[in-house]
Design a protein around this motif. Structure first.
Motif, PDB file in Angstrom:
ATOM      1  N   MET A  77      13.259  -0.428  10.018  1.00 26.17           N
ATOM      2  CA  MET A  77      12.395   0.522   9.296  1.00 26.17           C
ATOM      3  C   MET A  77      11.815   1.446  10.365  1.00 26.17           C
ATOM      4  SD  MET A  77      11.388   1.081   6.172  1.00 26.17           S
ATOM      5  CE  MET A  77      10.099   2.165   5.555  1.00 26.17           C
ATOM      6  N   ALA A  97       7.308  -2.871  -6.285  1.00 26.18           N
ATOM      7  CA  ALA A  97       8.031  -1.900  -5.456  1.00 26.18           C
ATOM      8  C   ALA A  97       8.106  -2.393  -4.010  1.00 26.18           C
ATOM      9  CB  ALA A  97       7.355  -0.536  -5.524  1.00 26.18           C
ATOM     10  N   ILE A 151       0.838  -1.199   0.000  1.00 27.21           N
ATOM     11  CA  ILE A 151       0.000   0.000   0.000  1.00 27.21           C
ATOM     12  C   ILE A 151       0.874   1.251   0.000  1.00 27.21           C
ATOM     13  CG2 ILE A 151      -1.779   1.255   1.278  1.00 27.21           C
ATOM     14  CD1 ILE A 151      -2.592  -1.461  -0.114  1.00 27.21           C
ATOM     15  N   ASP A 152       1.975   1.180   0.726  1.00 31.51           N
ATOM     16  CA  ASP A 152       2.881   2.319   0.826  1.00 31.51           C
ATOM     17  C   ASP A 152       3.536   2.651  -0.508  1.00 31.51           C
ATOM     18  OD1 ASP A 152       3.177   3.628   3.260  1.00 31.51           O
ATOM     19  OD2 ASP A 152       5.349   3.315   3.167  1.00 31.51           O
ATOM     20  N   THR A 153       3.977   1.622  -1.220  1.00 33.34           N
ATOM     21  CA  THR A 153       4.698   1.863  -2.475  1.00 33.34           C
ATOM     22  C   THR A 153       3.752   1.856  -3.660  1.00 33.34           C
ATOM     23  OG1 THR A 153       5.103  -0.494  -2.842  1.00 33.34           O
ATOM     24  CG2 THR A 153       6.749   0.707  -1.561  1.00 33.34           C
ATOM     25  N   GLY A 154       2.572   1.265  -3.493  1.00 31.31           N
ATOM     26  CA  GLY A 154       1.592   1.283  -4.579  1.00 31.31           C
ATOM     27  C   GLY A 154       1.631   0.077  -5.494  1.00 31.31           C
ATOM     28  N   LEU A 173       8.641   8.273  10.886  1.00 29.47           N
ATOM     29  CA  LEU A 173       8.155   8.897   9.660  1.00 29.47           C
ATOM     30  C   LEU A 173       6.718   9.332   9.899  1.00 29.47           C
ATOM     31  CD1 LEU A 173       9.511   6.404   6.965  1.00 29.47           C
ATOM     32  CD2 LEU A 173      10.405   8.680   7.514  1.00 29.47           C
ATOM     33  N   PHE A 174       6.361  10.504   9.402  1.00 28.88           N
ATOM     34  CA  PHE A 174       4.987  10.987   9.552  1.00 28.88           C
ATOM     35  C   PHE A 174       4.204  10.791   8.261  1.00 28.88           C
ATOM     36  CE2 PHE A 174       7.338  13.432  12.726  1.00 28.88           C
ATOM     37  CZ  PHE A 174       6.573  13.137  13.844  1.00 28.88           C
ATOM     38  N   ASP A 175       2.966  10.367   8.418  1.00 27.56           N
ATOM     39  CA  ASP A 175       2.050  10.284   7.281  1.00 27.56           C
ATOM     40  C   ASP A 175       0.890  11.207   7.641  1.00 27.56           C
ATOM     41  OD1 ASP A 175       0.304   9.672   5.279  1.00 27.56           O
ATOM     42  OD2 ASP A 175       0.219   7.533   5.679  1.00 27.56           O
ATOM     43  N   ALA A 233       0.680   8.900  -2.047  1.00 28.09           N
ATOM     44  CA  ALA A 233       1.100   7.577  -2.495  1.00 28.09           C
ATOM     45  C   ALA A 233       1.416   7.556  -3.986  1.00 28.09           C
ATOM     46  CB  ALA A 233       0.017   6.540  -2.173  1.00 28.09           C
ATOM     47  N   PRO A 241      -2.323   3.152  -8.480  1.00 29.37           N
ATOM     48  CA  PRO A 241      -1.565   2.294  -7.573  1.00 29.37           C
ATOM     49  C   PRO A 241      -2.493   1.378  -6.773  1.00 29.37           C
ATOM     50  CG  PRO A 241      -1.845   4.474  -6.621  1.00 29.37           C
ATOM     51  CD  PRO A 241      -2.545   4.496  -7.950  1.00 29.37           C
ATOM     52  N   SER A 262      14.135   2.281  -3.412  1.00 29.42           N
ATOM     53  CA  SER A 262      12.978   2.425  -2.543  1.00 29.42           C
ATOM     54  C   SER A 262      13.351   3.362  -1.398  1.00 29.42           C
ATOM     55  CB  SER A 262      12.591   1.032  -2.023  1.00 29.42           C
ATOM     56  OG  SER A 262      11.711   1.146  -0.952  1.00 29.42           O
ATOM     57  N   ARG A 292       5.846   9.969  -7.401  1.00 24.95           N
ATOM     58  CA  ARG A 292       7.060   9.187  -7.667  1.00 24.95           C
ATOM     59  C   ARG A 292       8.272  10.082  -7.975  1.00 24.95           C
ATOM     60  NH1 ARG A 292       5.586   5.544  -5.127  1.00 24.95           N
ATOM     61  NH2 ARG A 292       3.879   4.182  -5.724  1.00 24.95           N
ATOM     62  N   ARG A 311      12.387   5.775   2.140  1.00 26.72           N
ATOM     63  CA  ARG A 311      11.480   5.925   3.279  1.00 26.72           C
ATOM     64  C   ARG A 311      11.117   7.402   3.367  1.00 26.72           C
ATOM     65  NH1 ARG A 311      15.392   3.088   7.480  1.00 26.72           N
ATOM     66  NH2 ARG A 311      14.940   1.473   5.958  1.00 26.72           N
ATOM     67  N   ALA A 312       9.828   7.685   3.469  1.00 26.02           N
ATOM     68  CA  ALA A 312       9.420   9.080   3.302  1.00 26.02           C
ATOM     69  C   ALA A 312       8.310   9.495   4.251  1.00 26.02           C
ATOM     70  CB  ALA A 312       8.962   9.312   1.866  1.00 26.02           C
ATOM     71  N   HIS A 313       8.368  10.763   4.684  1.00 29.04           N
ATOM     72  CA  HIS A 313       7.221  11.417   5.303  1.00 29.04           C
ATOM     73  C   HIS A 313       6.218  11.741   4.201  1.00 29.04           C
ATOM     74  CE1 HIS A 313       9.463  12.115   9.019  1.00 29.04           C
ATOM     75  NE2 HIS A 313      10.444  12.659   8.316  1.00 29.04           N
ATOM     76  N   ARG A 314       4.936  11.648   4.530  1.00 31.96           N
ATOM     77  CA  ARG A 314       3.926  11.958   3.519  1.00 31.96           C
ATOM     78  C   ARG A 314       3.216  13.250   3.893  1.00 31.96           C
ATOM     79  NH1 ARG A 314       0.889   6.730   1.540  1.00 31.96           N
ATOM     80  NH2 ARG A 314       2.959   6.205   0.738  1.00 31.96           N
ATOM     81  N   ILE A 315       3.379  14.278   3.058  1.00 37.60           N
ATOM     82  CA  ILE A 315       2.830  15.610   3.345  1.00 37.60           C
ATOM     83  C   ILE A 315       2.177  16.158   2.080  1.00 37.60           C
ATOM     84  CG2 ILE A 315       3.393  17.952   4.117  1.00 37.60           C
ATOM     85  CD1 ILE A 315       5.759  16.811   5.625  1.00 37.60           C
ATOM     86  N   ARG A 351      11.463  -3.030  -1.829  1.00 38.54           N
ATOM     87  CA  ARG A 351      11.692  -2.423  -0.520  1.00 38.54           C
ATOM     88  C   ARG A 351      12.078  -3.472   0.509  1.00 38.54           C
ATOM     89  NH1 ARG A 351       7.668   1.545   2.722  1.00 38.54           N
ATOM     90  NH2 ARG A 351       8.566   2.962   1.200  1.00 38.54           N
ATOM     91  N   GLN A 407       7.260  12.868   0.530  1.00 40.12           N
ATOM     92  CA  GLN A 407       6.424  12.380  -0.565  1.00 40.12           C
ATOM     93  C   GLN A 407       5.081  13.087  -0.464  1.00 40.12           C
ATOM     94  OE1 GLN A 407       5.261   8.229  -0.318  1.00 40.12           O
ATOM     95  NE2 GLN A 407       5.285   7.982  -2.531  1.00 40.12           N
TER      96      GLN A 407
END
Lengths: 284, 284
Positions: A83, A21, A14-17, A111-113, B187, A54, B205, B190, B207-211, A25, B184
């Motif tokens: 991770m 991917a 779900i994270d990478t789509g 990591l923040f989402d 989702a 995705p 691959s 890219r 690792r990312a914060h999603r904003i 990872r 990022q």
């Protein structure tokens, strides 16, 4: 108990789509990912991943990912993780634009989402179990959550001088408010109508441009597209320079709260403290 | 033919979120609104409104509203309207943050409803018939649409000096890129992985914060949360002042296009011209 490697595969898809991917990872082959997801779907008796471009999680899938993230967060208290754990939190767009990021940058190793929603609706994400914390206008508390008052965000009805000359030449009255284009963040945003109702002494229906961006809202006011309720910290400089003008003396204050899952109180402690501190510097 | 007063009631319910507010807007009673919606649902043989807080349109309902807006737009060419027509267009967040609003403010007598999405996906809204135009990376053309090249948006991999000192002390290499937190947008974004793949010569691959906010993205880089691909016009001043630093010499250029419904070519003409002009001032 669950096989957490399987849950990690689900989160990675779900994270990478995509399965490819996710495989890259986690350093395994795509068929291995596919097998894990299939096994998990069989065990749960439910489809967890919508195979699309995705890939998206079904409701059941999202619940499992939330659980995996919670466990990862608790695990990170015991041993270093390969991770970093992901903290999914709901924030209002205006809070993000004014004071939230300094709070987040005070934390390390996570990591923040960010789920960005209207401040009046951020707590629904928490109630649905999709986030671990929310900055919201709702004092709650949502069941199973702790709530802390953060202070009030002040909103000021603002427009450009040219817009005011054109639409409010005879003052900010009810007829003018109904004729002039307003701004609206999204269908759920009632701030402009609340303020107009305060001025008119009765409910008012406005015609509005819809622009779902805090900075876009301010820019639209600067460009004369409409008038809107803007967070005071975002328009302070424009009000001082005269690029924007307040439409009336009455601001609207929206009290904000930090609500977070009680069962994650310990791992969320540093975040809760940072949120409180950053809010204090900006909110009333 | 349709009874357009009925379609207007439907649009007002979705626009305002409730039957009561729709009634207030159209100056009729709530039961009158309720009757019109019911009649329309019976004629279409489908539920058009999800009765919730706020009310939402079903897919069938959304299609009817799109049609009503198109007709209102065409009508506005013939006679002055009591309600300005609504133009629903899809824009990429980065375009909104950098050059779109001046284009929109050049138009008068219409309301804009902006759907903000990733530039790689804005054209899907057009293909689904939910918007009359889209600013998109897809050259298309989507069936029934005209497409115009607008120029290229330049993206620069940027981070704060403190972030670079901490995560890229030995240079921007593949191992460091995999370990450092990235940013990022959502989702579907890219750009960071595309740029990292260019540096590494193979898929990477991150690792990312999603904003999901263009300005939030820049602010997160400034606060040292992560590195990200930022639109050059949004970071120009920060690069000049040294608050942000480019991670490498190679930018990524994304060509943007304006796609719009051919059957609305005449009423959309002024908007199309304004979009082209504003894009020219900012894009490469």
């Amino acid at each position: 108990m669950f096989d957490y490697a399987t849950l990690e595969a689900l989160a990675a898809v779900i994270d990478t789509g995509s399965f490819d991917a996710a495989a890259a990872r986690l350093g395994v082959t795509p068929p291995a990912i596919s097998q894990r997801i299939k096994a998990l779907e069989e065990r749960m008796g439910a489809v967890l991943v919508i195979r699309a471009q995705p890939c998206r999680a079904t409701e059941d899938g999202a619940r499992l990912i939330t659980h995996q993230r919670e466990v990862a967060l608790l695990e990170a208290q015991l041993a270093p993780a390969d991770m970093p754990p992901v903290l999914r939190i709901a924030v209002s767009a205006d809070s993000l634009a004014t004071w939230v990021l300094p709070a987040l940058s005070a934390l390390d190793g996570v990591l923040f989402d960010l789920v960005i929603d209207d401040q009046d609706h951020a707590h629904h994400w928490l109630a649905r179990g999709e986030v671990v914390g929310a900055i919201t206008a709702d004092p709650g508390p949502v069941m199973g959550c702790d709530t802390v008052a953060l202070g009030r965000m002040r909103y000021i009805a603002t427009a450009s001088p040219a817009f005011i000359a054109r639409h409010f030449a005879n003052g900010v009255n009810c007829a003018a408010l109904q004729a002039a284009p307003a701004l609206q963040f999204n269908a759920k945003d009632r701030l402009q109508e609340d303020w107009a109702a305060m001025i008119c002494g009765r409910p008012v229906s406005l015609r509005a441009h819809r622009i779902g961006s805090s900075e876009g809202f301010v820019d639209a006011a600067l460009h004369g597209l409409g008038w809107g309720m803007n967070p005071e910290p975002l328009v302070r400089a424009h009000l001082a320079s005269g690029a924007l003008v307040a439409l009336g003396p009455a601001p609207l204050d929206v009290p904000l709260h930090w609500q977070s899952l009680r069962r994650l109180k310990t791992p969320l402690g540093p975040l809760s403290a940072a949120v409180r501190k950053a809010a204090k510097a900006v909110l009333l």
